[in-house]
Design a protein around this motif. Structure first.
Motif, PDB file in Angstrom:
ATOM      1  N   SER A   1     -25.278  49.500  19.132  1.00 53.23           N
ATOM      2  CA  SER A   1     -26.019  49.527  20.392  1.00 53.23           C
ATOM      3  C   SER A   1     -27.494  49.331  20.109  1.00 53.23           C
ATOM      4  N   GLU A   2     -28.155  48.644  21.033  1.00 53.33           N
ATOM      5  CA  GLU A   2     -29.595  48.458  20.913  1.00 53.33           C
ATOM      6  C   GLU A   2     -30.223  48.561  22.296  1.00 53.33           C
ATOM      7  N   ARG A   3     -31.474  48.974  22.317  1.00 55.58           N
ATOM      8  CA  ARG A   3     -32.206  49.110  23.575  1.00 55.58           C
ATOM      9  C   ARG A   3     -32.912  47.803  23.883  1.00 55.58           C
TER      10      ARG A   3
ATOM     11  N   THR B 151     -29.333  49.866  27.568  1.00 55.94           N
ATOM     12  CA  THR B 151     -28.672  49.910  26.267  1.00 55.94           C
ATOM     13  C   THR B 151     -27.566  48.873  26.266  1.00 55.94           C
TER      14      THR B 151
END
Length: 86
Positions: free
Chosen positions: A34-36, A41
């Motif tokens: 996961s990445e912002r 997200t």
């Protein structure tokens, strides 16, 4: 050093080629992270193609290499050679 350890899910049953004393199993695992992105997200997935040599009598390992199984793989990257126009 050229070592890695990664955990993921096998995306399809391993393709196994048997030889006299061992077998080579080729399979892919799905890796998610996961990445912002701003306030959101986002989950990103990748497939990593792998191969492993397995002794003929090690049937327990072959049973693990089935679609949907979670596995942790430790190994090293083996670069493929490339020749332009040949």
């Amino acid at each position: 050093m050229n070592n890695f350890s990664v955990t993921g899910y096998i995306c399809k049953d391993a393709d196994v080629k048997n030889f006299d004393k061992a077998a080579i199993a080729r399979f892919g695992i799905i890796i998610k992270h996961s990445e912002r992105r701003g306030n959101e997200t986002v989950t990103v997935s990748s497939i990593l193609s792998l191969e492993t040599w397995v002794k003929k009598e090690d049937t327990a390992t072959m049973e693990l290499l089935k679609k949907g199984k979670e596995v942790t793989v430790e190994g090293f990257f083996k670069p493929e050679s490339y020749t332009k126009d040949g």
